[in-house]
Write a protein that holds these residues in place. Structure first.
Motif, PDB file in Angstrom:
ATOM      1  N   GLU A 100      13.066  19.680  10.625  1.00 42.68           N
ATOM      2  CA  GLU A 100      11.626  19.788  10.407  1.00 42.68           C
ATOM      3  C   GLU A 100      11.110  18.498   9.783  1.00 42.68           C
ATOM      4  O   GLU A 100      11.883  17.717   9.217  1.00 42.68           O
ATOM      5  N   PRO A 101       9.811  18.222   9.901  1.00 43.81           N
ATOM      6  CA  PRO A 101       9.249  16.999   9.308  1.00 43.81           C
ATOM      7  C   PRO A 101       9.587  16.907   7.809  1.00 43.81           C
ATOM      8  O   PRO A 101       9.727  17.915   7.126  1.00 43.81           O
ATOM      9  N   GLN A 102       9.723  15.680   7.326  1.00 44.23           N
ATOM     10  CA  GLN A 102      10.117  15.420   5.950  1.00 44.23           C
ATOM     11  C   GLN A 102       8.967  14.759   5.193  1.00 44.23           C
ATOM     12  O   GLN A 102       8.387  13.787   5.675  1.00 44.23           O
ATOM     13  N   ARG A 103       8.639  15.276   4.006  1.00 44.20           N
ATOM     14  CA  ARG A 103       7.616  14.651   3.142  1.00 44.20           C
ATOM     15  C   ARG A 103       8.183  13.327   2.647  1.00 44.20           C
ATOM     16  O   ARG A 103       9.331  13.248   2.219  1.00 44.20           O
ATOM     17  N   SER A 104       7.398  12.273   2.713  1.00 43.42           N
ATOM     18  CA  SER A 104       7.885  10.951   2.356  1.00 43.42           C
ATOM     19  C   SER A 104       6.856  10.184   1.538  1.00 43.42           C
ATOM     20  O   SER A 104       5.656  10.236   1.822  1.00 43.42           O
ATOM     21  N   TYR A 105       7.345   9.473   0.534  1.00 39.69           N
ATOM     22  CA  TYR A 105       6.553   8.477  -0.182  1.00 39.69           C
ATOM     23  C   TYR A 105       6.915   7.141   0.437  1.00 39.69           C
ATOM     24  O   TYR A 105       8.092   6.819   0.578  1.00 39.69           O
ATOM     25  N   GLU A 106       5.908   6.359   0.813  1.00 38.87           N
ATOM     26  CA  GLU A 106       6.158   5.089   1.501  1.00 38.87           C
ATOM     27  C   GLU A 106       5.265   3.987   0.961  1.00 38.87           C
ATOM     28  O   GLU A 106       4.160   4.244   0.480  1.00 38.87           O
ATOM     29  N   VAL A 132       0.855  -1.191   0.000  1.00 42.33           N
ATOM     30  CA  VAL A 132       0.000   0.000   0.000  1.00 42.33           C
ATOM     31  C   VAL A 132       0.888   1.237   0.000  1.00 42.33           C
ATOM     32  O   VAL A 132       1.750   1.402   0.871  1.00 42.33           O
ATOM     33  N   PHE A 133       0.664   2.096  -0.987  1.00 38.54           N
ATOM     34  CA  PHE A 133       1.415   3.337  -1.146  1.00 38.54           C
ATOM     35  C   PHE A 133       0.790   4.434  -0.294  1.00 38.54           C
ATOM     36  O   PHE A 133      -0.431   4.528  -0.197  1.00 38.54           O
ATOM     37  N   ALA A 134       1.628   5.286   0.317  1.00 40.46           N
ATOM     38  CA  ALA A 134       1.132   6.400   1.127  1.00 40.46           C
ATOM     39  C   ALA A 134       2.083   7.586   1.025  1.00 40.46           C
ATOM     40  O   ALA A 134       3.294   7.416   0.873  1.00 40.46           O
ATOM     41  N   ILE A 135       1.521   8.762   1.122  1.00 46.09           N
ATOM     42  CA  ILE A 135       2.288   9.998   1.210  1.00 46.09           C
ATOM     43  C   ILE A 135       2.074  10.541   2.614  1.00 46.09           C
ATOM     44  O   ILE A 135       0.930  10.680   3.055  1.00 46.09           O
ATOM     45  N   ARG A 136       3.159  10.836   3.333  1.00 47.46           N
ATOM     46  CA  ARG A 136       2.995  11.352   4.691  1.00 47.46           C
ATOM     47  C   ARG A 136       4.176  12.231   5.080  1.00 47.46           C
ATOM     48  O   ARG A 136       5.226  12.204   4.449  1.00 47.46           O
TER      49      ARG A 136
END
Length: 106
Positions: free
Chosen positions: A88-94, A59-63
């Motif tokens: 700072e928080p990092q945008r991630s594709y998971e 399952v792909f997610a952006i967080r």
């Protein structure tokens, strides 16, 4: 963003993986990277998996990854200086993988 929350099938080379346990890996294609973790922490990849091709379903997610978690991933990869620089928080594709097939070593 169209794939956020969707189950996908992906084949790509492994760019790096967790050097502590093999509990995550990063796949990179061009300028895009995706971190792969394993469903229910149920399996791992060998620590020397970088460079091998993997086929997976998950399952792909952006967080947005919190600072502590982002630092933890870099430290597990042995990139301590980069980890210390995160503020700072990092945008991630998971992807949370439910199945992984690792190609044989060449």
């Amino acid at each position: 963003e169209a794939y956020d929350g969707q189950t996908i099938l992906l084949e790509a080379p492994i760019d790096e993986c967790c050097q502590a346990k093999g509990c995550w890996m990063v796949l990179t294609h061009g300028e895009e990277s995706v971190r792969v973790k394993f469903l229910d922490y149920g399996f791992f990849v060998p620590l020397d998996s970088a460079g091998r091709t993997v086929r997976l379903q998950g399952v792909f997610a952006i967080r947005d990854v919190p600072v502590d978690e982002a630092r933890h991933y870099l430290e597990d990869a042995g990139r301590h200086d980069e980890a210390a620089a995160i503020s700072e928080p990092q945008r991630s594709y998971e992807i949370t993988a439910s199945g992984v097939l690792l190609a044989p070593e060449a």
